[in-house]
Design a protein around this motif. Structure first.
Motif, PDB file in Angstrom:
ATOM      1  N   HIS A 167       4.148   5.742  -5.402  1.00 15.41           N
ATOM      2  CA  HIS A 167       4.591   5.818  -6.861  1.00 15.41           C
ATOM      3  C   HIS A 167       3.429   5.885  -7.994  1.00 15.41           C
ATOM      4  O   HIS A 167       3.424   6.141  -8.867  1.00 15.41           O
ATOM      5  CB  HIS A 167       5.527   4.539  -7.300  1.00 15.41           C
ATOM      6  CG  HIS A 167       6.665   4.324  -6.397  1.00 15.41           C
ATOM      7  ND1 HIS A 167       7.694   5.351  -6.829  1.00 15.41           N
ATOM      8  CD2 HIS A 167       7.044   3.699  -5.740  1.00 15.41           C
ATOM      9  CE1 HIS A 167       8.691   5.236  -6.042  1.00 15.41           C
ATOM     10  NE2 HIS A 167       8.583   4.059  -5.271  1.00 15.41           N
ATOM     11  N   GLY A 168       2.386   5.626  -7.308  1.00 13.80           N
ATOM     12  CA  GLY A 168       1.175   5.374  -8.279  1.00 13.80           C
ATOM     13  C   GLY A 168       0.130   6.815  -8.118  1.00 13.80           C
ATOM     14  O   GLY A 168      -0.598   6.870  -9.031  1.00 13.80           O
ATOM     15  N   GLY A 169       0.425   7.795  -7.368  1.00 11.21           N
ATOM     16  CA  GLY A 169      -0.302   8.801  -7.235  1.00 11.21           C
ATOM     17  C   GLY A 169       0.197  10.165  -8.022  1.00 11.21           C
ATOM     18  O   GLY A 169      -0.204  11.121  -7.937  1.00 11.21           O
ATOM     19  N   ALA A 210       0.817  -1.331   0.070  1.00 13.67           N
ATOM     20  CA  ALA A 210      -0.134  -0.100   0.073  1.00 13.67           C
ATOM     21  C   ALA A 210       0.790   1.271   0.004  1.00 13.67           C
ATOM     22  O   ALA A 210       0.654   2.193  -0.732  1.00 13.67           O
ATOM     23  CB  ALA A 210      -0.937  -0.190   1.249  1.00 13.67           C
ATOM     24  N   ARG A 211       1.880   1.387   0.693  1.00 10.69           N
ATOM     25  CA  ARG A 211       2.864   2.255   0.683  1.00 10.69           C
ATOM     26  C   ARG A 211       3.477   2.921  -0.592  1.00 10.69           C
ATOM     27  O   ARG A 211       3.617   3.926  -1.106  1.00 10.69           O
ATOM     28  CB  ARG A 211       3.824   2.295   1.884  1.00 10.69           C
ATOM     29  CG  ARG A 211       3.314   2.505   3.311  1.00 10.69           C
ATOM     30  CD  ARG A 211       4.504   2.495   4.352  1.00 10.69           C
ATOM     31  NE  ARG A 211       4.098   2.943   5.511  1.00 10.69           N
ATOM     32  CZ  ARG A 211       4.896   3.313   6.307  1.00 10.69           C
ATOM     33  NH1 ARG A 211       6.022   2.918   6.410  1.00 10.69           N
ATOM     34  NH2 ARG A 211       4.271   3.753   7.713  1.00 10.69           N
TER      35      ARG A 211
END
Length: 145
Positions: A131-133, A125-126
């Motif tokens: 990296h995904g936002g 989740a971290r």
């Protein structure tokens, strides 16, 4: 030197030639079907201390035969299933149980996999959040799909 090796080989060959499969000399006799059912329930939940991956019911090791006889003797002495388990645990350790008790020494065994899975989920989740936002992928109309 060669004579010594030859005698050692012959000695080993002779001992393996005399080896026989361990067999139960006299099958267990049960007083009634309830006793037999209780016995089978107990030996399927106890681990063979020699085989380590088989229950007492499945093992053909000599110690498994001896332990089955001992369990039947303890049953006939009037001991409860819990007393029989406690006796075997005192003698062989928690390893003899397929389902170890939840104690301070087995806490990690019972809850370790769930904690590891939870820690992995938090880590994933971290990483995804970090990296995904970054935003949406720009559309490229020059590409043919």
């Amino acid at each position: 030197m060669k004579a010594w090796l030859l005698s050692l080989f012959l000695l080993l060959a002779a001992t393996t030639a005399c080896a026989q499969a361990v067999g139960d000399p006299a099958p267990l006799r049960f007083g009634n079907p309830a006793e037999e059912q209780r016995f089978h329930a107990l030996v399927t939940e106890l681990r063979c201390v020699m085989c380590q991956n088989q229950s007492l019911a499945d093992s053909n090791a000599q110690i498994a035969h001896d332990l089955r006889r001992e369990i039947l003797t303890l049953m006939r002495q009037g001991r409860s299933d819990a007393e029989i388990r406690d006796y075997l645990v005192a003698r062989y350790g928690e390893f003899v149980l397929y389902k170890p008790r939840i104690e301070a020494t087995t806490w990690l065994l019972w809850f370790g996999p769930a904690l590891l899975l939870l820690a992995g989920g938090v880590f994933v989740a971290r990483v995804v959040r970090r990296h995904g936002g970054g935003g949406a992928v720009p559309i490229d109309d020059t590409q043919e799909w």
